[in-house]
Design a protein around this motif. Structure first.
Motif, PDB file in Angstrom:
ATOM      1  N   MET A 154       0.823  -1.209   0.000  1.00 25.98           N
ATOM      2  CA  MET A 154       0.000   0.000   0.000  1.00 25.98           C
ATOM      3  C   MET A 154       0.860   1.263   0.000  1.00 25.98           C
ATOM      4  N   SER A 155       1.911   1.256   0.789  1.00 21.03           N
ATOM      5  CA  SER A 155       2.779   2.436   0.851  1.00 21.03           C
ATOM      6  C   SER A 155       3.428   2.718  -0.501  1.00 21.03           C
ATOM      7  N   ALA A 156       3.911   1.655  -1.141  1.00 23.19           N
ATOM      8  CA  ALA A 156       4.606   1.831  -2.410  1.00 23.19           C
ATOM      9  C   ALA A 156       3.672   2.244  -3.539  1.00 23.19           C
ATOM     10  N   LEU A 157       2.395   1.872  -3.452  1.00 23.89           N
ATOM     11  CA  LEU A 157       1.456   2.128  -4.552  1.00 23.89           C
ATOM     12  C   LEU A 157       0.711   3.454  -4.443  1.00 23.89           C
ATOM     13  N   MET A 158       0.751   4.109  -3.296  1.00 28.92           N
ATOM     14  CA  MET A 158      -0.041   5.313  -3.102  1.00 28.92           C
ATOM     15  C   MET A 158       0.246   6.396  -4.159  1.00 28.92           C
ATOM     16  N   ILE A 159       1.503   6.777  -4.316  1.00 35.96           N
ATOM     17  CA  ILE A 159       1.853   7.851  -5.256  1.00 35.96           C
ATOM     18  C   ILE A 159       1.617   7.424  -6.704  1.00 35.96           C
ATOM     19  N   PRO A 160       2.056   6.223  -7.132  1.00 34.92           N
ATOM     20  CA  PRO A 160       1.727   5.800  -8.505  1.00 34.92           C
ATOM     21  C   PRO A 160       0.230   5.772  -8.791  1.00 34.92           C
ATOM     22  N   LEU A 161      -0.578   5.328  -7.815  1.00 31.84           N
ATOM     23  CA  LEU A 161      -2.033   5.325  -8.015  1.00 31.84           C
ATOM     24  C   LEU A 161      -2.569   6.748  -8.152  1.00 31.84           C
ATOM     25  N   ALA A 162      -2.052   7.643  -7.344  1.00 31.36           N
ATOM     26  CA  ALA A 162      -2.486   9.045  -7.425  1.00 31.36           C
ATOM     27  C   ALA A 162      -2.158   9.630  -8.788  1.00 31.36           C
ATOM     28  N   SER A 246      12.414  12.375  -4.246  1.00 31.55           N
ATOM     29  CA  SER A 246      11.118  12.664  -4.852  1.00 31.55           C
ATOM     30  C   SER A 246      10.023  11.952  -4.077  1.00 31.55           C
ATOM     31  N   ALA A 247       8.773  12.383  -4.289  1.00 32.60           N
ATOM     32  CA  ALA A 247       7.648  11.759  -3.598  1.00 32.60           C
ATOM     33  C   ALA A 247       7.520  10.286  -3.970  1.00 32.60           C
ATOM     34  N   ALA A 252       8.338   4.651  -2.291  1.00 33.81           N
ATOM     35  CA  ALA A 252       8.908   3.324  -2.534  1.00 33.81           C
ATOM     36  C   ALA A 252       9.788   2.887  -1.369  1.00 33.81           C
ATOM     37  N   LEU A 253      10.589   3.804  -0.831  1.00 32.62           N
ATOM     38  CA  LEU A 253      11.450   3.478   0.309  1.00 32.62           C
ATOM     39  C   LEU A 253      10.627   3.229   1.568  1.00 32.62           C
ATOM     40  N   HIS A 254       9.520   3.946   1.693  1.00 35.09           N
ATOM     41  CA  HIS A 254       8.595   3.704   2.801  1.00 35.09           C
ATOM     42  C   HIS A 254       8.071   2.280   2.742  1.00 35.09           C
ATOM     43  N   GLY A 255       7.741   1.828   1.536  1.00 36.40           N
ATOM     44  CA  GLY A 255       7.300   0.449   1.357  1.00 36.40           C
ATOM     45  C   GLY A 255       8.416  -0.547   1.589  1.00 36.40           C
ATOM     46  N   LEU A 256       9.627  -0.225   1.129  1.00 40.48           N
ATOM     47  CA  LEU A 256      10.779  -1.107   1.332  1.00 40.48           C
ATOM     48  C   LEU A 256      11.050  -1.314   2.820  1.00 40.48           C
ATOM     49  N   MET A 257      10.935  -0.240   3.593  1.00 41.90           N
ATOM     50  CA  MET A 257      11.150  -0.340   5.026  1.00 41.90           C
ATOM     51  C   MET A 257      10.177  -1.340   5.652  1.00 41.90           C
TER      52      MET A 257
END
Length: 410
Positions: A154-162, A246-247, A252-257
């Protein structure tokens, strides 16, 4: 805290139960962690201050702290399966309310989904103890991995979905409802059961636990772990944005964590099962968290490394703290009392983290002071982990009816 195990379910029913448990687990963290990548857009939309934005992470934690001690009482009256179903329905309803409407809906929806997560968080381990008494380590690992992968995705997909939908933050944030919706659909066959997590005896009220130094060490270990996790979950994308990321990269790093935090679930269970004393492993994984936070403070450009390091260290300390709730207790009821104490106090401490970090950021004009505080607290967590990892148990209550004076588990 567990009663007699139910009759062995047929393979198909057993598979559906496992799938339902994993889907419930997926719904317990993703709705909270999904908000961090789109938090800057939410703040801009509603003109929220840093501390106000921190409340979006804190409100669920406050509900965890308040409701953890009473969640088992709900299952006693309504049945474990039905209570879990209602809890996940609250998560889905909260996501819907949070995603659409004015600013007050954002906060109201967050409290609603936090209520559902708090109840399910306490009851799901009891379900595992009852239905999988010989596979607790395996199921706990699968539960932790699923929760981490869902949160990371979910964290990694938020910005791409937006970007893909052009809808801003609302529609991407609303997609988190897919997890509770799927869990509710699969959980429906379980509603035929009307069982509880206890054997009919009164709820555990072991005052000895609250007076035990060992119990407070376990509680401190879990509470500091949760404090650090939710500070990073709430502010990691913002920290990285200030460091020049970048956002999209920050998300993506938020999701990686978070996906790194799921990895220890595959290894830690079998390792700890062979150890009588967990001091060394508690020290090592806690030091990994210290190194990650210190690295993020001094060398933020290496954020990929620190994301993985923090995820592994923090994920391991979480799993250890959950294990300590059973390992340090002398009976199921005492373990339940310790779990209620650790989750209530621990999440109460964690609730302070995100708004405090936001206030320190505003006061100091950067993230150095909040991260410095996190480094210091992670050092305290090392000490708490070593103390909690000793091969000891909380003293059992003595039964005055036993003439030999030997302890009987409370």
């Amino acid at each position: 805290m567990t009663g007699p195990s139910p009759p062995h379910a047929p393979p198909a029913g057993r598979t559906l139960l496992v799938l339902g448990i994993l889907l419930v687990a997926a719904a317990l963290r993703a709705p909270i962690t999904a908000i961090a990548p789109v938090l800057p857009a939410i703040r801009a939309d509603f003109a929220l201050g840093t501390a106000q934005a921190g409340l979006l992470t804190t409100l669920p934690l406050l509900t965890f702290a308040l409701l953890s001690p009473i969640s088992t009482l709900l299952a006693r009256g309504c049945g474990l399966e039905r209570t879990l179903f209602a809890a996940i329905a609250l998560v889905g309803g909260g996501i819907a309310v949070r995603s659409f409407g004015p600013a007050w809906c954002l906060f109201a929806g967050t409290m609603i989904l936090g209520t559902g997560i708090a109840i399910a968080n306490v009851l799901l381990p009891g379900l595992l103890k009852r239905d999988f008494p010989d596979r607790i380590a395996t199921m706990t690992a699968a539960y932790a991995v699923t929760m981490g992968i869902a949160a990371a995705g979910m964290s990694a997909l938020m910005i791409p979905l937006a970007h893909a939908t052009g809808s801003g933050w609302r529609l991407p944030l609303a997609t988190a409802i897919l997890f509770p919706a799927a869990a509710l659909a699969v959980w429906l066959p379980q509603l035929g059961g009307h069982t509880t997590t206890v054997d009919g005896s009164p709820p555990p009220r072991d005052g000895r636990v609250w007076r035990s130094a060992l119990a407070w060490q376990v509680t401190a270990f879990m509470g500091l772990n949760s404090f650090l996790f939710y500070v990073l979950v709430g502010w990691f994308p913002s920290i990285l944005a200030d460091a020049g990321f970048s956002a999209t990269d920050a998300g993506a790093l938020h999701g990686l964590m978070q996906i790194s935090g799921a990895a220890p679930g595959l290894l830690l269970g079998p390792i700890v099962a062979r150890m009588r004393d967990q001091r060394l492993v508690a020290c090592i994984v806690s030091l990994a968290t210290v190194a990650a936070l210190l690295g993020l403070l001094l060398l933020p450009g290496w954020a990929v490394l620190w994301s993985v390091c923090f995820g592994i260290g923090n994920g391991s300390t979480l799993i250890l703290s959950l294990m300590f709730m059973s390992l340090r207790a002398t009976s199921p009821h005492q373990a339940a009392a310790l779990s209620g104490m650790a989750q209530s106090v621990g999440y109460g401490l964690a609730a302070v983290g995100p708004p405090l970090a936001g206030l320190l950021h505003d006061a100091s004009g950067g993230w150095h002071v909040p991260l410095g505080l996190c480094v210091a607290l992670s050092g305290v967590m090392v000490v708490a982990g070593v103390l909690a990892g000793r091969s000891r148990t909380i003293a059992a209550r003595h039964d005055p009816r036993r003439p030999d004076g030997r302890p009987r588990a409370a």
